[in-house]
Design an enzyme around this catalytic site. Structure first.
Site, short mmCIF file in Angstrom:
data_model
loop_
_atom_site.label_atom_id
_atom_site.label_comp_id
_atom_site.label_asym_id
_atom_site.label_seq_id
_atom_site.Cartn_x
_atom_site.Cartn_y
_atom_site.Cartn_z
N HIS A 102 0.79 -1.24 0.00
CA HIS A 102 0.00 0.00 0.00
C HIS A 102 0.82 1.29 0.00
O HIS A 102 0.38 2.32 0.50
CB HIS A 102 -0.95 0.02 1.19
CG HIS A 102 -2.11 -0.93 1.09
ND1 HIS A 102 -2.60 -1.37 -0.12
CD2 HIS A 102 -2.88 -1.51 2.05
CE1 HIS A 102 -3.62 -2.19 0.11
NE2 HIS A 102 -3.80 -2.30 1.40
N HIS A 173 -9.76 2.79 0.05
CA HIS A 173 -9.66 1.70 1.02
C HIS A 173 -10.65 1.85 2.18
O HIS A 173 -10.29 1.65 3.34
CB HIS A 173 -8.23 1.62 1.55
CG HIS A 173 -7.84 0.27 2.09
ND1 HIS A 173 -8.45 -0.31 3.18
CD2 HIS A 173 -6.90 -0.62 1.68
CE1 HIS A 173 -7.89 -1.48 3.44
NE2 HIS A 173 -6.94 -1.69 2.53
N GLU A 301 -11.80 -3.08 -2.83
CA GLU A 301 -10.81 -2.14 -3.35
C GLU A 301 -10.53 -2.36 -4.84
O GLU A 301 -9.73 -3.23 -5.20
CB GLU A 301 -9.50 -2.30 -2.58
CG GLU A 301 -9.64 -2.35 -1.07
CD GLU A 301 -8.44 -3.01 -0.43
OE1 GLU A 301 -7.28 -2.71 -0.82
OE2 GLU A 301 -8.65 -3.88 0.44
#
Length: 346
Positions: A102, A173, A301
């Site tokens: 991420h 997210h 996502e």
């Protein structure tokens, strides 16, 4: 509220602001920390639709990417390494001390964005990421526009440009709980995903092998069923393969709670990472004092596939000067009996 209000300050004194948006029965609170959707509400439904915090401090210390924009590369890259145009690149290894996740320790979801446009139903935030940040080549300028539509839709437009070849894979997210806002779990929510294949993963959640058929596995959500009806061993945190490349906006998933709220996900993206929140166990209280335990919310996502820089057969995430990265995702909410939503759309 078309004037940003103070929401707190980072340790270095950087002011974090919050804006309120409202349209079509939806109301949202967006903060500049991580371009986070802090709160989202639907008229006629008392509880929030997403997990979040009431103050800034828990976002800095305890947030598992609640409502944030993940990037510069959402999801995982094996060993934090890849080769781009013949050059080896090493990025932050912030997951299990082995892999990249991420965006790493200086991820887009852990930075202060700035507001560049604001109206009653939309806000655009920008983040300028310098070359070398987190190990990524090229300076990247990213924009996130949240817009509420008259049909109960939260639209997320993600755009980016670079001055040198790099990789770019952004993802919204938020964790959703369409019943009680996260006081209970989402295992009884019904989920449908328009994917014939998924990516099996190893103990580092790195894809192994080719896309595997969902048929006959716990990953078969082609017909809606309760999330918890047959969870895979180790939990659900996998990429569902929607398409071989980014394309037009189309419905890809549907989620419904027991209380009459449903959500349809539409996106341009080739993959959908579905994380059912098995490892959630957040210390600080969330919205309205709620305590978020395992499965308190589910993240849906839209993004490129994990570890794509090391898998040339996957949809790729390379971005070059002169190109514009553009992802469009819509989360469309409806109350029971409304025209929008429902499993028939995918």
């Amino acid at each position: 509220m078309t004037t940003p209000l103070a929401f707190g300050a980072m340790p270095d004194g950087t002011r974090i602001e919050e804006v309120a948006l409202e349209c079509g029965g939806l109301s949202a609170r967006i903060i500049t920390w991580g371009a986070v959707v802090r709160d989202l509400r639907l008229a006629g439904h008392a509880a929030p639709l997403v997990l979040g915090f009431e103050t800034l401090a828990p976002y800095l210390t305890d947030s598992p990417h609640f409502g944030a924009i993940a990037g510069r590369y959402a999801n995982r890259i094996r060993d934090g390494r890849f080769v781009l145009d013949g050059q080896a690149v090493q990025v932050d290894r912030n997951f299990q001390g082995r892999h990249h996740l991420h965006g790493g320790s200086v991820a887009f979801g852990k930075r202060a964005w700035r507001i560049v446009e604001l109206s009653g139903d939309a806000v655009t935030l920008q983040l300028d990421d310098p070359a070398g940040s987190g190990g990524f080549p090229g300076a990247l300028s990213a924009r996130c526009t949240y817009r509420l539509g008259p049909d109960g839709t939260l639209e997320v437009l993600l755009e980016a440009a670079t001055d040198a070849p790099t990789i770019c894979n952004l993802a919204q997210h938020s964790y959703f709980n369409l019943d009680d806002g996260g006081a209970g779990d989402v295992l009884g929510h019904r989920l449908r995903v328009a994917a014939e294949h998924y990516l099996a993963v190893d103990d580092g959640l790195i894809p192994v092998g080719d896309p595997a058929p969902v048929a006959g596995t716990p990953f078969d959500y082609r017909a809606d069923r309760p999330i918890g009806a047959a969870l895979p061993e180790g939990g659900l945190d996998h990429n569902f393969c929607l398409a071989p490349a980014r394309g037009g906006v189309r419905p890809v998933a549907w989620l419904a709670g027991a209380g009459g709220v449903s959500m349809t996900v539409e996106t341009t993206e080739p993959g959908l990472q579905v994380y059912a929140g098995a490892k959630l166990n957040v210390g600080p209280p969330g919205l309205g004092g709620r305590r978020y335990g395992p499965h308190a919310g589910i993240a849906l996502e839209p993004q490129a596939w994990p570890d794509a820089p090391n898998r040339p057969e996957f949809p790729q995430a390379t971005l070059r000067p002169g190109e514009t990265y553009r992802q469009l995702t819509r989360y469309r909410f409806a109350l029971k009996g409304a025209v929008a939503g429902g499993p028939a759309v995918i």
